[in-house]
Design an enzyme around this catalytic site. Sequence first.
Site, PDB file in Angstrom:
ATOM      1  CG  HIS A 160     -26.190 -16.538   3.808  1.00 14.18           C
ATOM      2  ND1 HIS A 160     -25.298 -17.419   3.226  1.00 14.18           N
ATOM      3  CD2 HIS A 160     -27.415 -17.091   3.642  1.00 14.18           C
ATOM      4  CE1 HIS A 160     -25.951 -18.458   2.734  1.00 14.18           C
ATOM      5  NE2 HIS A 160     -27.239 -18.289   2.975  1.00 14.18           N
ATOM      6  CD  GLU A 177     -33.647 -20.628   2.004  1.00 15.24           C
ATOM      7  OE1 GLU A 177     -34.847 -20.417   1.718  1.00 15.24           O
ATOM      8  OE2 GLU A 177     -32.694 -20.249   1.296  1.00 15.24           O
TER       9      GLU A 177
END
Length: 210
Positions: free
Chosen positions: A10, A83
């Site tokens: 990202h 994550e």
Amino acid sequence: MNTILFAVRHGETEWNSIAKQQGHLNSPLTKNGILQAQLLADGLVDKKIDILFSSDLGRAFQTATIIAEKLFLNIHTDPGLRERNLGIMQGLTKKEFEEKFPLEASCFNRGDPDYILPEGESAQQRYNRCVDCAEKLVKQETGKRILIVAHGGVLSSFFYKATNTPLTEPRRFSLFNASINSFCISDNQWFLDTWGETAHLKQMRILDDN
């Protein structure tokens, strides 16, 4: 049959910019992060992506949304691409974590892949989850060109898998926001094709110079 997997991180988030640990918590993209995502989308145009998968965490989904609009793709989210759950470290800088939880910080800093952060997960658990998820998606979409929008820890897991590197080995590679990384996967055999492509971010460097 070979499947090509592109994995991207990202764009920069507000917490990235102040070194706060995010884990499963959300932090929006900064102005720079949005620009990174836009340039990343431009860099992916010629990759001939067939299908886009994203972590369901906000920063990855925000990045994926920008890419999807450019590439005219739908977004398929999967929590397996999240994550690492950093538990009690989430929302803290590493310095704050060490001051508030010195014992846990000491255990974490030893780099044991099996150490489970309180209320979180271990690096090994994250690795197993992310790799299993990617292999499931590859099995679903065999022979296609897949894009995954995720996080540094996810990309790191893919790198360790493709290079057959033990998780006990310290990381010796960069994890750039909005970089492009590619793998070739066949019968669950991973091969690293490219790592850390950032040529598409050249415009940001030009803007910085001005």
